[in-house]
Design a protein around this motif. Structure first.
Motif, mmCIF file in Angstrom:
data_model
loop_
_atom_site.group_PDB
_atom_site.id
_atom_site.type_symbol
_atom_site.label_atom_id
_atom_site.label_comp_id
_atom_site.label_asym_id
_atom_site.label_seq_id
_atom_site.Cartn_x
_atom_site.Cartn_y
_atom_site.Cartn_z
ATOM 1 N N ILE A 255 0.857 -1.183 0.000
ATOM 2 C CA ILE A 255 0.000 0.000 0.000
ATOM 3 C C ILE A 255 0.899 1.241 0.000
ATOM 4 O O ILE A 255 1.875 1.316 0.740
ATOM 5 C CB ILE A 255 -0.932 -0.005 1.233
ATOM 6 N N ASP A 256 0.530 2.193 -0.835
ATOM 7 C CA ASP A 256 1.350 3.404 -0.946
ATOM 8 C C ASP A 256 0.442 4.577 -1.314
ATOM 9 O O ASP A 256 -0.678 4.394 -1.779
ATOM 10 C CB ASP A 256 2.420 3.205 -2.023
ATOM 11 N N ILE A 257 0.938 5.784 -1.089
ATOM 12 C CA ILE A 257 0.229 6.998 -1.482
ATOM 13 C C ILE A 257 1.058 7.700 -2.548
ATOM 14 O O ILE A 257 2.249 7.952 -2.357
ATOM 15 C CB ILE A 257 0.015 7.944 -0.279
ATOM 16 N N ILE B 139 -3.525 9.808 -4.243
ATOM 17 C CA ILE B 139 -4.315 8.593 -4.400
ATOM 18 C C ILE B 139 -3.605 7.419 -3.700
ATOM 19 O O ILE B 139 -2.398 7.231 -3.868
ATOM 20 C CB ILE B 139 -4.577 8.284 -5.881
ATOM 21 N N ILE B 140 -4.392 6.688 -2.948
ATOM 22 C CA ILE B 140 -3.852 5.502 -2.278
ATOM 23 C C ILE B 140 -3.859 4.350 -3.260
ATOM 24 O O ILE B 140 -4.864 4.071 -3.904
ATOM 25 C CB ILE B 140 -4.691 5.142 -1.033
ATOM 26 N N GLU B 141 -2.726 3.684 -3.369
ATOM 27 C CA GLU B 141 -2.582 2.552 -4.272
ATOM 28 C C GLU B 141 -2.417 1.263 -3.463
ATOM 29 O O GLU B 141 -1.834 1.263 -2.383
ATOM 30 C CB GLU B 141 -1.356 2.729 -5.163
ATOM 31 N N GLY B 142 -2.926 0.156 -4.012
ATOM 32 C CA GLY B 142 -2.715 -1.151 -3.398
ATOM 33 C C GLY B 142 -3.812 -1.620 -2.456
ATOM 34 O O GLY B 142 -3.658 -2.620 -1.776
#
Length: 134
Positions: free
Chosen positions: A121-123, A129-132
């Motif tokens: 999880i990353d921003i 936008i939050i990814e993952g």
């Protein structure tokens, strides 16, 4: 504690871990839970055969059963006798070093992965936008 550790003791295991899986389970049920015996359902029999062939038959047993009774049945209160413990499945926690029979109807918690998902999880700092997460 140090003084107590020097005192004589007579500890012994309830069963010999070299005994067959079925015997270890039956010993626990008869000696600890005061059951008359066990009934091993087909799925559990398959698992016993598989784990024995894979070399895990000598692992100790950790029973998975209700905490509400000495039996598999949460309705049997106190210290009941005259019951048979149904073994519906047996699972292996090989890394932890034990087998755990599932007694009666009970749910188990899912295991955790070896690599926590939060690593994925990353921003995105440019968009926020939050990814993952999906």
């Amino acid at each position: 504690v140090v003084e107590a550790s020097k005192l004589p003791r007579s500890f012994k295991f309830l069963y010999d871990v070299a005994r067959p899986i079925e015997e270890k389970i039956e010993t626990i049920c008869k000696e600890l839970y005061r059951a008359d015996g066990i009934s091993i359902q087909p799925l559990a029999l398959e698992k016993i055969e598989r784990y024995t062939k894979q070399g895990f038959g000598n692992l100790p047993i950790c029973m998975a059963k209700t905490h509400l009774s000495f039996s598999h049945n949460p309705e049997l209160k106190g210290a009941p006798t005259g019951f048979t413990v149904p073994i519906r499945d047996i699972r292996a926690s090989v890394g932890a070093g034990f087998l755990y029979p599932l007694c009666g109807e009970m749910s188990t918690m899912p295991g955790l992965p070896t690599r926590p998902c939060f690593f994925d999880i990353d921003i995105d700092p440019a968009t926020g936008i939050i990814e993952g997460l999906s």
